[in-house]
Design an enzyme around this catalytic site. Sequence first.
Site, PDB file in Angstrom:
ATOM      1  N   TRP A 169      69.770 177.549 121.166  1.00 51.85           N
ATOM      2  CA  TRP A 169      68.666 176.601 122.077  1.00 51.85           C
ATOM      3  C   TRP A 169      69.195 175.468 122.283  1.00 51.85           C
ATOM      4  CZ3 TRP A 169      66.340 172.052 120.274  1.00 51.85           C
ATOM      5  CH2 TRP A 169      65.401 171.774 121.127  1.00 51.85           C
ATOM      6  N   GLU A 210      67.601 181.477 123.729  1.00 47.94           N
ATOM      7  CA  GLU A 210      66.024 180.871 123.236  1.00 47.94           C
ATOM      8  C   GLU A 210      65.552 180.119 124.459  1.00 47.94           C
ATOM      9  OE1 GLU A 210      65.701 179.027 119.725  1.00 47.94           O
ATOM     10  OE2 GLU A 210      63.287 179.004 119.761  1.00 47.94           O
ATOM     11  N   LYS A 212      62.354 178.044 126.273  1.00 47.42           N
ATOM     12  CA  LYS A 212      61.143 177.201 126.216  1.00 47.42           C
ATOM     13  C   LYS A 212      60.408 176.849 127.200  1.00 47.42           C
ATOM     14  CE  LYS A 212      60.177 173.105 123.110  1.00 47.42           C
ATOM     15  NZ  LYS A 212      60.726 172.681 121.833  1.00 47.42           N
ATOM     16  N   ASP A 243      60.333 182.645 120.907  1.00 44.23           N
ATOM     17  CA  ASP A 243      59.686 181.718 119.734  1.00 44.23           C
ATOM     18  C   ASP A 243      58.276 181.616 120.150  1.00 44.23           C
ATOM     19  OD1 ASP A 243      58.629 179.214 118.741  1.00 44.23           O
ATOM     20  OD2 ASP A 243      60.852 178.729 118.182  1.00 44.23           O
ATOM     21  N   HIS A 246      56.602 178.448 122.166  1.00 41.11           N
ATOM     22  CA  HIS A 246      57.632 178.276 123.416  1.00 41.11           C
ATOM     23  C   HIS A 246      56.856 178.504 124.695  1.00 41.11           C
ATOM     24  CE1 HIS A 246      61.775 176.996 121.185  1.00 41.11           C
ATOM     25  NE2 HIS A 246      60.716 176.377 120.900  1.00 41.11           N
ATOM     26  N   HIS A 270      61.437 183.992 116.795  1.00 42.86           N
ATOM     27  CA  HIS A 270      61.205 182.772 115.867  1.00 42.86           C
ATOM     28  C   HIS A 270      59.798 182.649 115.645  1.00 42.86           C
ATOM     29  CE1 HIS A 270      64.916 179.897 116.551  1.00 42.86           C
ATOM     30  NE2 HIS A 270      65.307 180.976 115.951  1.00 42.86           N
ATOM     31  N   ASP A 278      53.844 173.101 120.741  1.00 41.77           N
ATOM     32  CA  ASP A 278      55.018 173.589 119.879  1.00 41.77           C
ATOM     33  C   ASP A 278      55.069 172.601 118.546  1.00 41.77           C
ATOM     34  OD1 ASP A 278      57.215 175.089 119.103  1.00 41.77           O
ATOM     35  OD2 ASP A 278      58.610 174.031 120.152  1.00 41.77           O
ATOM     36  N   ASP A 280      55.103 173.529 115.389  1.00 45.97           N
ATOM     37  CA  ASP A 280      56.262 174.032 114.401  1.00 45.97           C
ATOM     38  C   ASP A 280      55.455 173.794 112.859  1.00 45.97           C
ATOM     39  OD1 ASP A 280      58.567 175.226 115.521  1.00 45.97           O
ATOM     40  OD2 ASP A 280      58.699 173.408 116.268  1.00 45.97           O
ATOM     41  N   ASP A 310      60.669 179.693 112.168  1.00 50.16           N
ATOM     42  CA  ASP A 310      61.259 178.382 112.717  1.00 50.16           C
ATOM     43  C   ASP A 310      59.823 177.277 112.710  1.00 50.16           C
ATOM     44  OD1 ASP A 310      62.432 176.471 113.992  1.00 50.16           O
ATOM     45  OD2 ASP A 310      62.360 177.440 116.042  1.00 50.16           O
TER      46      ASP A 310
HETATM   47  C1  RNT Z   1      63.355 174.120 119.228  1.00 50.40           C
HETATM   48  C2  RNT Z   1      63.513 175.870 119.051  1.00 50.40           C
HETATM   49  C3  RNT Z   1      64.823 175.651 118.009  1.00 50.40           C
HETATM   50  C4  RNT Z   1      64.792 174.784 116.843  1.00 50.40           C
HETATM   51  C5  RNT Z   1      65.882 175.107 115.821  1.00 50.40           C
HETATM   52  C6  RNT Z   1      66.105 174.137 114.888  1.00 50.40           C
HETATM   53  O1  RNT Z   1      62.364 174.142 120.001  1.00 50.40           O
HETATM   54  O2  RNT Z   1      62.451 176.293 118.651  1.00 50.40           O
HETATM   55  O3  RNT Z   1      65.035 177.154 117.595  1.00 50.40           O
HETATM   56  O4  RNT Z   1      63.634 174.821 116.194  1.00 50.40           O
HETATM   57  O5  RNT Z   1      66.886 175.715 116.431  1.00 50.40           O
HETATM   58 ZN    ZN Z   2      62.875 178.267 117.752  1.00 47.54          ZN
END
Ligand code: RNT
Ligand code: ZN
Length: 402
Positions: A169, A210, A212, A243, A246, A270, A278, A280, A310
């Site tokens: 990523w 990955e 986004k 993810d 994302h 993820h 996003d 998290d 994640d």
């Molecule tokens: C960031 C991505 C990525 C990170 C990690 C730390 O938007 O989701 O995967 O969160 O690699």
């Molecule tokens: Zn991620």
Amino acid sequence: MGIDTDKAIARMKDVKISLHCWQTDDVGGFEKPDSTLGGGGIQCTGNYPGKSRSIAEMKTDLEKAMSLLPGKQRLNLHAIYGDFGGELVDRDQIEIKHFQGWIDWAKNQGIGLDFNASCFSHPKSDDGFTLSSKNEAIRQFWVEHVKRCRIIAAEMGKQLGTPCVHNIWIPDGSKDMPVDRLGHRAILKKSLDEIFAVPYSKEYIKDAIECKLFGIGSEAMVVGSHEFYLGYALKNNTLLCLDNGHFHPTEQVADKISSCLLYIDELLLHVTRGIRWDSDHVVTFNDEIILIAQEVIRCNALDRVNVGLDFFDGSLNRIGAYVVGTRAAQQAFLFALLEPTELIKKYEEAGKNFERLAYLESMKTMLFGAVYDKYCLDSNVPVGVDYIAEIQKYEEEILLKR
Ligand code: RNT
Ligand code: ZN
């Protein structure tokens, strides 16, 4: 409904969730100088005491978290978490030896490792471009970093006898409207081609990429968009990482799984929880995650979908965050495994949509919690809320003393 709960519990052995090491220290890493999160389109907020400050502390934290989880997990490391012995080892210099301690620890724990190149929190990512940078020296620096990460990942997979998922990523993107989107994307494609030019056995490493939609400071364009990586993965036979933070907030990642599985061998998920963006947050047992797990199970694709967590929240006990988040992800899969899918499908195919809805609704109020408790009991880990006291004790004895 003809559901064998013991069988569903037994199938949980195929749900191996990769714990992301970065929840223990807010994505800080153990580089010298400290690589605190920055310039990378991701953010961690909160200042709860007890964050891990060394590899030793991180291992203790992970062991504690895993002792409170049923089943077996994996560990997902980032390149900034190597054992650099207090030395400055820049990203284009990292080697297997910096991760041998982790490999030995994982072997001891009987778990597999996954790995990630760290293309953020570094002076050379400050202008927002890494693998897609128009500055050739910077681009080459990051290509070298990711190439080395693949060497390390392949070695992890080889030594541990289970393929290491290596995920790429990058934060690359632009705050305001760029005029040369194509230029940056062509550079990213070229960088990936160079990185993947070295082949490794799939028994050792599985390469994932990955996408986004946007990040902080990359609102107007993210170079590695969904279309970019979907296309790249299809053409180059890599894994695609989805993810669920994302995408557009109303977009269902679950709905992407069946389509992707028709064309792509394996996915990496993820699993996270976004609130408005996003963000998290710690994963909870919510509709989004349940639908994702249901899709994997309904597609009978547990062996083609790698699951990693994640999230990173620094505002609460970090070990508690792991346990809540991992249990929530496990619960989603167990819930999905308990669905009478064949029965419901018959109604669906007969056009009986009320019956389908009624079955799906009645699932929600069944004694699901008792089945998960049994899974915990069988695994010899705390049942129900009993893990809370264990984490409080750990906080008092270990975390608050840091
Ligand atoms: C960031 C991505 C990525 C990170 C990690 C730390 O938007 O989701 O995967 O969160 O690699
Ligand atoms: Zn991620």
